[in-house]
Write a protein that holds these residues in place. Structure first.
Motif, PDB file in Angstrom:
ATOM      1  N   ASP A 228      16.643   8.501 -57.974  1.00  0.00           N
ATOM      2  CA  ASP A 228      17.324   9.204 -59.487  1.00  0.00           C
ATOM      3  C   ASP A 228      17.638  10.508 -58.911  1.00  0.00           C
ATOM      4  O   ASP A 228      18.273  11.270 -59.535  1.00  0.00           O
ATOM      5  N   LEU A 229      16.542  10.892 -58.389  1.00  0.00           N
ATOM      6  CA  LEU A 229      16.811  12.561 -57.946  1.00  0.00           C
ATOM      7  C   LEU A 229      17.971  12.806 -57.116  1.00  0.00           C
ATOM      8  O   LEU A 229      18.501  13.862 -57.661  1.00  0.00           O
ATOM      9  N   GLU A 230      18.249  11.837 -56.280  1.00  0.00           N
ATOM     10  CA  GLU A 230      19.677  12.354 -55.423  1.00  0.00           C
ATOM     11  C   GLU A 230      20.758  11.957 -56.279  1.00  0.00           C
ATOM     12  O   GLU A 230      21.816  12.857 -56.662  1.00  0.00           O
ATOM     13  N   ASP A 231      20.822  11.128 -57.221  1.00  0.00           N
ATOM     14  CA  ASP A 231      21.806  10.702 -58.342  1.00  0.00           C
ATOM     15  C   ASP A 231      22.029  11.925 -59.289  1.00  0.00           C
ATOM     16  O   ASP A 231      23.180  12.539 -59.717  1.00  0.00           O
ATOM     17  N   ASN A 232      20.869  12.331 -59.753  1.00  0.00           N
ATOM     18  CA  ASN A 232      20.711  13.779 -60.749  1.00  0.00           C
ATOM     19  C   ASN A 232      21.497  14.779 -59.950  1.00  0.00           C
ATOM     20  O   ASN A 232      22.190  15.749 -60.722  1.00  0.00           O
ATOM     21  N   PHE A 233      21.297  15.183 -58.777  1.00  0.00           N
ATOM     22  CA  PHE A 233      21.839  16.131 -57.886  1.00  0.00           C
ATOM     23  C   PHE A 233      23.165  16.007 -58.012  1.00  0.00           C
ATOM     24  O   PHE A 233      23.986  16.963 -58.186  1.00  0.00           O
ATOM     25  N   GLN A 234      23.809  14.799 -57.781  1.00  0.00           N
ATOM     26  CA  GLN A 234      24.987  14.533 -57.631  1.00  0.00           C
ATOM     27  C   GLN A 234      25.801  14.809 -58.951  1.00  0.00           C
ATOM     28  O   GLN A 234      26.953  15.041 -58.738  1.00  0.00           O
ATOM     29  N   PHE A 235      25.371  14.126 -59.936  1.00  0.00           N
ATOM     30  CA  PHE A 235      25.791  14.360 -61.387  1.00  0.00           C
ATOM     31  C   PHE A 235      26.164  16.129 -61.499  1.00  0.00           C
ATOM     32  O   PHE A 235      27.132  16.570 -61.983  1.00  0.00           O
TER      33      PHE A 235
END
Length: 284
Positions: A228-235
């Motif tokens: 989730d943390l990486e997904d959010n960073f990519q968003f």
């Protein structure tokens, strides 16, 4: 006390005399905080205030991100996974707020921005040492970035320290090792000053965790929190790219980068590659 004439009375117990007392404004240093918006355009352009506040508030949220990520890393080192996950949960909410902020800046049209962009000179978000610090603590390290901060010793030192320290992911993998999971020695002994790169031998470790989620629930949950943390960073990265593209098109960045092209390449950077690679293996 009832409402009359659409006016709410001040209750008798509310403090109104702050001579010698701590007030809301003094606690938060609002004189200093609210006086930090100093547009440079001449004549002052209405929309420069938006641009400044957008970036200042982002820096405040990033400061909190770093505060929480450092604590999460520390708790992993102490084998306190529960508190580490609590910190990461907060980080995810901060990330969502940061991403949503781009919609405010996106109200700035190309014409409006062009009228004060020259006032920025070479100032650029690329020079945000806090943003680089977040990348470093998540494992995407690049020693060459430190050259950007040679004229700011304090900022450079923050990055130099994080460069030499294990990342959040490094500490998570060490935690897994202490919990009995067969993390390869090459991962545990890697050079932490380098950007973390994909290690194929680690994928079976995560495959076993996912295949036995009920038996490894807390670790399984931690893996998904990191995803989730990486997904959010990519968003956030993508929203940044699109906001820049709609505002300046394909112009070069004020800091000298290629602009949109440079931001596009950031989408290929990753923090926790095995946690995404394991998805291909699950259910085979």
């Amino acid at each position: 006390m009832s409402i009359e004439d659409n006016t709410r009375p001040i209750e008798p117990g509310i403090v109104t005399d702050f001579a010698g007392r701590m007030s809301y404004g003094s606690y938060l240093a609002l004189d200093e905080l609210l006086g930090a918006q100093r547009p440079l355009s001449v004549p002052e352009h209405h929309d420069e205030m938006l641009f400044i506040i957008q970036h200042q508030t982002s820096e405040l949220w990033i400061k909190l991100l770093l505060h929480e990520l450092r604590s999460a890393r520390e708790r992993l080192m102490a084998d306190d996974l529960g508190t580490a996950l609590k910190r990461i949960a907060r980080v995810k909410h901060i990330q969502e707020t940061l991403t949503q902020q781009w919609s405010v800046l996106a109200t700035l049209t190309p014409t409006e921005y062009a009228q004060f962009r020259g006032s920025l000179a070479n100032a650029s978000g690329f020079q945000s040492h806090q943003y680089r610090a977040v990348e470093f603590i998540l494992g995407n390290k690049n020693a060459k970035v430190l050259t950007v901060f040679e004229s700011d010793p304090a900022a450079r030192q923050v990055l130099a320290d994080l460069l030499d320290e294990p990342s959040l992911y490094d500490e998570f993998l060490r935690f897994l090792h202490r919990q009995g999971h067969p993390v390869p020695a090459s991962v545990l002994e890697r050079d932490v000053t380098k950007a973390y790169t994909f290690t194929p031998e680690l994928v079976p470790v995560f495959t076993a965790i996912y295949d036995s989620a009920d038996e490894n629930w807390r670790v399984y949950e931690a893996c998904e929190e990191l995803v989730d943390l990486e997904d959010n960073f990519q968003f956030w990265r993508f929203r940044h790219l699109r906001t820049v593209q709609r505002t300046i098109g394909m112009k070069r960045g004020t800091g000298g980068s290629s602009g949109v092209g440079f931001l596009q390449r950031a989408l290929d950077l990753t923090f926790f590659p095995e946690l995404f690679a394991v998805r291909t293996e699950i259910g085979r």
